[in-house]
Structures are given as C-alpha cells and as structure tokens.
Design a protein around this motif. Structure first.
Motif, PDB file in Angstrom:
ATOM      1  N   TYR A 127       0.830  -1.197   0.000  1.00  0.00           N
ATOM      2  CA  TYR A 127       0.000   0.000   0.000  1.00  0.00           C
ATOM      3  C   TYR A 127       0.873   1.258   0.000  1.00  0.00           C
ATOM      4  O   TYR A 127       0.608   2.220  -0.729  1.00  0.00           O
ATOM      5  CB  TYR A 127      -0.934   0.014   1.215  1.00  0.00           C
ATOM      6  N   ALA A 128       1.919   1.265   0.809  1.00  0.00           N
ATOM      7  CA  ALA A 128       2.794   2.430   0.898  1.00  0.00           C
ATOM      8  C   ALA A 128       3.482   2.702  -0.436  1.00  0.00           C
ATOM      9  O   ALA A 128       3.679   3.862  -0.816  1.00  0.00           O
ATOM     10  CB  ALA A 128       3.830   2.223   1.998  1.00  0.00           C
ATOM     11  N   GLN A 129       3.856   1.640  -1.150  1.00  0.00           N
ATOM     12  CA  GLN A 129       4.476   1.844  -2.458  1.00  0.00           C
ATOM     13  C   GLN A 129       3.487   2.494  -3.426  1.00  0.00           C
ATOM     14  O   GLN A 129       3.841   3.395  -4.193  1.00  0.00           O
ATOM     15  CB  GLN A 129       4.949   0.515  -3.038  1.00  0.00           C
ATOM     16  N   ALA A 130       2.236   2.047  -3.376  1.00  0.00           N
ATOM     17  CA  ALA A 130       1.228   2.565  -4.295  1.00  0.00           C
ATOM     18  C   ALA A 130       0.772   3.974  -3.922  1.00  0.00           C
ATOM     19  O   ALA A 130       0.361   4.743  -4.795  1.00  0.00           O
ATOM     20  CB  ALA A 130       0.022   1.619  -4.324  1.00  0.00           C
ATOM     21  N   HIS A 131       0.846   4.317  -2.620  1.00  0.00           N
ATOM     22  CA  HIS A 131       0.342   5.611  -2.149  1.00  0.00           C
ATOM     23  C   HIS A 131       1.379   6.242  -1.214  1.00  0.00           C
ATOM     24  O   HIS A 131       1.111   6.438  -0.026  1.00  0.00           O
ATOM     25  CB  HIS A 131      -0.982   5.427  -1.422  1.00  0.00           C
ATOM     26  N   PRO A 132       2.556   6.577  -1.716  1.00  0.00           N
ATOM     27  CA  PRO A 132       3.635   7.039  -0.836  1.00  0.00           C
ATOM     28  C   PRO A 132       3.363   8.355  -0.134  1.00  0.00           C
ATOM     29  O   PRO A 132       4.027   8.679   0.848  1.00  0.00           O
ATOM     30  CB  PRO A 132       4.834   7.157  -1.791  1.00  0.00           C
ATOM     31  N   ASP A 133       2.394   9.129  -0.616  1.00  0.00           N
ATOM     32  CA  ASP A 133       2.134  10.441  -0.020  1.00  0.00           C
ATOM     33  C   ASP A 133       0.960  10.445   0.953  1.00  0.00           C
ATOM     34  O   ASP A 133       0.608  11.504   1.474  1.00  0.00           O
ATOM     35  CB  ASP A 133       1.866  11.473  -1.127  1.00  0.00           C
ATOM     36  N   ARG A 134       0.366   9.297   1.200  1.00  0.00           N
ATOM     37  CA  ARG A 134      -0.802   9.262   2.082  1.00  0.00           C
ATOM     38  C   ARG A 134      -0.461   8.928   3.536  1.00  0.00           C
ATOM     39  O   ARG A 134      -1.322   9.038   4.406  1.00  0.00           O
ATOM     40  CB  ARG A 134      -1.824   8.241   1.567  1.00  0.00           C
ATOM     41  N   LEU A 135       0.772   8.509   3.790  1.00  0.00           N
ATOM     42  CA  LEU A 135       1.130   8.046   5.124  1.00  0.00           C
ATOM     43  C   LEU A 135       2.132   8.986   5.778  1.00  0.00           C
ATOM     44  O   LEU A 135       3.020   9.523   5.128  1.00  0.00           O
ATOM     45  CB  LEU A 135       1.728   6.638   5.052  1.00  0.00           C
ATOM     46  N   SER A 136       1.994   9.130   7.102  1.00  0.00           N
ATOM     47  CA  SER A 136       2.964   9.895   7.887  1.00  0.00           C
ATOM     48  C   SER A 136       4.060   8.998   8.433  1.00  0.00           C
ATOM     49  O   SER A 136       5.155   9.472   8.772  1.00  0.00           O
ATOM     50  CB  SER A 136       2.258  10.602   9.044  1.00  0.00           C
ATOM     51  N   ALA A 137       3.785   7.703   8.558  1.00  0.00           N
ATOM     52  CA  ALA A 137       4.783   6.717   8.971  1.00  0.00           C
ATOM     53  C   ALA A 137       4.248   5.329   8.638  1.00  0.00           C
ATOM     54  O   ALA A 137       3.025   5.129   8.525  1.00  0.00           O
ATOM     55  CB  ALA A 137       5.118   6.816  10.457  1.00  0.00           C
ATOM     56  N   LEU A 138       5.163   4.397   8.486  1.00  0.00           N
ATOM     57  CA  LEU A 138       4.836   3.002   8.175  1.00  0.00           C
ATOM     58  C   LEU A 138       5.545   2.118   9.184  1.00  0.00           C
ATOM     59  O   LEU A 138       6.719   2.336   9.490  1.00  0.00           O
ATOM     60  CB  LEU A 138       5.307   2.671   6.752  1.00  0.00           C
ATOM     61  N   VAL A 139       4.833   1.107   9.706  1.00  0.00           N
ATOM     62  CA  VAL A 139       5.409   0.176  10.672  1.00  0.00           C
ATOM     63  C   VAL A 139       5.228  -1.246  10.142  1.00  0.00           C
ATOM     64  O   VAL A 139       4.097  -1.667   9.873  1.00  0.00           O
ATOM     65  CB  VAL A 139       4.753   0.294  12.065  1.00  0.00           C
ATOM     66  N   LEU A 140       6.326  -1.969  10.004  1.00  0.00           N
ATOM     67  CA  LEU A 140       6.282  -3.367   9.580  1.00  0.00           C
ATOM     68  C   LEU A 140       6.710  -4.233  10.754  1.00  0.00           C
ATOM     69  O   LEU A 140       7.852  -4.156  11.210  1.00  0.00           O
ATOM     70  CB  LEU A 140       7.215  -3.596   8.389  1.00  0.00           C
ATOM     71  N   LEU A 141       5.790  -5.046  11.252  1.00  0.00           N
ATOM     72  CA  LEU A 141       6.042  -5.914  12.402  1.00  0.00           C
ATOM     73  C   LEU A 141       6.172  -7.349  11.913  1.00  0.00           C
ATOM     74  O   LEU A 141       5.231  -7.911  11.338  1.00  0.00           O
ATOM     75  CB  LEU A 141       4.898  -5.818  13.412  1.00  0.00           C
ATOM     76  N   GLY A 142       7.326  -7.952  12.119  1.00  0.00           N
ATOM     77  CA  GLY A 142       7.515  -9.333  11.678  1.00  0.00           C
ATOM     78  C   GLY A 142       7.315  -9.485  10.188  1.00  0.00           C
ATOM     79  O   GLY A 142       6.750 -10.485   9.738  1.00  0.00           O
ATOM     80  N   ALA A 143       7.781  -8.508   9.424  1.00  0.00           N
ATOM     81  CA  ALA A 143       7.566  -8.524   7.978  1.00  0.00           C
ATOM     82  C   ALA A 143       8.791  -7.986   7.253  1.00  0.00           C
ATOM     83  O   ALA A 143       8.672  -7.215   6.307  1.00  0.00           O
ATOM     84  CB  ALA A 143       6.328  -7.705   7.622  1.00  0.00           C
ATOM     85  N   SER A 144       9.973  -8.397   7.707  1.00  0.00           N
ATOM     86  CA  SER A 144      11.199  -7.946   7.054  1.00  0.00           C
ATOM     87  C   SER A 144      12.099  -9.117   6.678  1.00  0.00           C
ATOM     88  O   SER A 144      13.314  -9.069   6.796  1.00  0.00           O
ATOM     89  CB  SER A 144      11.951  -6.934   7.923  1.00  0.00           C
ATOM     90  N   ALA A 145      11.465 -10.197   6.222  1.00  0.00           N
ATOM     91  CA  ALA A 145      12.169 -11.279   5.534  1.00  0.00           C
ATOM     92  C   ALA A 145      11.802 -11.183   4.064  1.00  0.00           C
ATOM     93  O   ALA A 145      10.640 -10.956   3.716  1.00  0.00           O
ATOM     94  CB  ALA A 145      11.773 -12.643   6.090  1.00  0.00           C
ATOM     95  N   ASP A 146      12.792 -11.312   3.198  1.00  0.00           N
ATOM     96  CA  ASP A 146      12.560 -11.181   1.759  1.00  0.00           C
ATOM     97  C   ASP A 146      11.886 -12.457   1.240  1.00  0.00           C
ATOM     98  O   ASP A 146      12.478 -13.540   1.308  1.00  0.00           O
ATOM     99  CB  ASP A 146      13.900 -10.957   1.060  1.00  0.00           C
ATOM    100  N   PRO A 147      10.649 -12.357   0.724  1.00  0.00           N
ATOM    101  CA  PRO A 147       9.949 -13.555   0.247  1.00  0.00           C
ATOM    102  C   PRO A 147      10.638 -14.249  -0.923  1.00  0.00           C
ATOM    103  O   PRO A 147      10.316 -15.406  -1.227  1.00  0.00           O
ATOM    104  CB  PRO A 147       8.570 -13.027  -0.169  1.00  0.00           C
ATOM    105  N   SER A 148      11.558 -13.567  -1.592  1.00  0.00           N
ATOM    106  CA  SER A 148      12.262 -14.204  -2.705  1.00  0.00           C
ATOM    107  C   SER A 148      13.416 -15.082  -2.228  1.00  0.00           C
ATOM    108  O   SER A 148      14.004 -15.816  -3.026  1.00  0.00           O
ATOM    109  CB  SER A 148      12.812 -13.132  -3.660  1.00  0.00           C
ATOM    110  N   HIS A 149      13.723 -15.033  -0.923  1.00  0.00           N
ATOM    111  CA  HIS A 149      14.821 -15.826  -0.378  1.00  0.00           C
ATOM    112  C   HIS A 149      14.477 -17.313  -0.427  1.00  0.00           C
ATOM    113  O   HIS A 149      13.299 -17.712  -0.380  1.00  0.00           O
ATOM    114  CB  HIS A 149      15.093 -15.389   1.068  1.00  0.00           C
TER     115      HIS A 149
END
Length: 272
Positions: free
Chosen positions: A88-110
């Motif tokens: 969502y943040a990639q598609a709408h980079p100007d709509r958010l004041s901050a982004l929090v990723l919890l347990g979501a920083s493993a690369d799915p391509s690994h």
C-alpha cells in the motif's frame, strides 16, 4: 500537533489467519491515537470474502481515507499485514505519515520461503481444522496466553492462506520501500525468523528505524503488547516530526523499545 489538531490515526493490520481482535489491547495502550483495526478479506468479520490483493488493499485504503482533514496516518501491519502495508505504501507514498512493519522484514524471494510454500501445499491434505488445532497449540507454547490465546481463530481463515502468501511471494520485498519517503519502523521479535533481512529492508528506506523486542518471537504483538505499543508510539512521534529528505539518510537507527528515541544507535545497513 496543536491543541486543535486531531490525534493521529493508527491503522493496524493483522497477520495471517488472525483478525482485528489481535489488536484489542492496543487502544488502551495508545490513548494519544485514534486506533483503527481492520479485518482483511478471508479473516475475522470478512472470513466469507475471498482474498485478493486488490480487495485487501481496498480495506487498507478505506481505513486510511477515513481520516479527518489535517489528520496524519500511521499504517502498521503484522506479518501478512505488514507485507500488504508495504504494498500500500508503495502505491500511495504520499498518504502516510509513517509506516510500521512488524515481523515482515524477511525477503519472500529468499530460498527459505520454500517453507511457507510447503506449508500452503500441505494445508489441503491435512485439513484446515486439524491445522488450526496444531498451529494454535504451537502459538500457545510460544507464549500467547490469556485473552489472546482464547481468541485464536479456528480453521476457517485458512482458506485465504494460499492466495495471501502467493501474493506476498509474488510481489513483496524490500524494493517496495524505495519510494516511500515517510519514516519506516521495522519491528521484530529477537527470535523472529521474519527479521532475517531487516538490514536489507532498512537499506531500501529513506528514513528507517529498527526495533528489536527482546525475548520475543514472531508473535510479539500478542505476547509483548507493551513493547510493541512503545514501538508504535515511536512511529507516532516520528510521524509528528515530519519527513526528512532522502539525502538526510545516514543509516538505520536501532531503537530499544524500552527507551525513547533519543537513545538511538546508528548502524550501517547490512544483512545479518
């Protein structure tokens, strides 16, 4: 924030098979924010709806767009919810004041993503109800107890799992964060397998902040709500401070959730 400004809106997105109930303790822990917890398609109150990425992003967009004029929005997602929040943040980079990723920083391509593909393939053979009983037992052994354990879902939400994780593995990764200008807080439990590429995610961000919750697993939002709420308060403070330019980035800030942001330590982004 002035006295007349509305409190920031904090949109919380649950993980695979969970629901908005995952966030029940958080409004009391975050009285300075308007907390909005959503159900993704195929989960919670939307369990009968088929999961698609378009429908899931529509849920997030409705929650973000529901803000009042002048109200900042912090979008936070756990596990599946975190990967969708990054989309969502990639598609709408100007709509958010901050982004929090919890347990979501493993690369799915690994290559380790094969474990999740295998889990999704095993599900039809084992059956949703049996898999839910097994998974819930594992989650309880990992420290989920009390009301959180009582509210663990049955097998109905497993119907959405193959489509949800196929979407994550096909579209998600650190590249989604390259054009996101707002602060990005990367939160993981100390023993969370999904923190594998946190430095890679940090390197893709304009303004990254890394938080590691001591002695927590992938289920930190359920087992360590105080520490996760502290990380969310950090994101709310960063959102209120405004966005730095990408030129101001000098590396990820490692934040201890037990201390305020002034006690940051700088580290060069790299994979661990």
């Amino acid at each position: 924030m002035t006295d007349s400004a509305p409190p920031p809106r904090l949109v919380l997105v649950h993980g695979t098979r969970m629901s908005a109930a995952q966030w029940d303790p958080y409004p009391a822990l975050l009285p300075g924010a308007e907390v909005v917890a959503v159900d993704l398609p195929g989960h919670g109150s939307r369990v009968a709806e088929p999961f698609t990425v378009e429908a899931a992003l529509g849920v997030l967009d409705a929650a973000v767009s529901g803000r009042t004029p002048g109200q900042g929005v912090v979008l936070a997602g756990h596990s599946l919810g975190g990967y969708l929040a990054a989309l969502y943040a990639q598609a709408h980079p100007d709509r958010l004041s901050a982004l929090v990723l919890l347990g979501a920083s493993a690369d799915p391509s690994h290559r380790l993503a094969v474990v999740y593909r295998g889990f999704a393939a095993l599900l039809p053979r084992v059956g949703a109800a049996r898999m839910a009983r097994f998974t819930n037992a594992v989650v309880r052994r990992l420290g989920v107890s009390g009301a959180a354990a009582d509210s663990l879902p049955d097998g109905a939400a497993y119907a959405a799992l193959p489509a949800a994780w196929a979407a994550v593995m096909g579209a998600c990764g650190p590249h989604l964060l390259r054009e996101v200008g707002c602060p990005v807080v990367l939160v993981n439990g100390q023993w969370d397998q999904m923190r594998l590429h946190v430095r890679r995610y940090a390197a893709a961000c304009a303004d990254p902040h890394i938080v590691t919750v001591p002695r927590a697993t992938h289920f930190a939002p359920l087992t360590h709500p105080d520490e996760v709420a502290a990380a969310l308060r950090t994101a709310l403070r960063l959102a209120a401070q405004g966005r730095p330019s990408r030129a101001a980035y000098h590396g990820a800030r490692d934040l201890d959730p037990r201390h305020p942001p002034e006690r940051r330590q700088h580290a060069r982004p790299r994979d661990r």
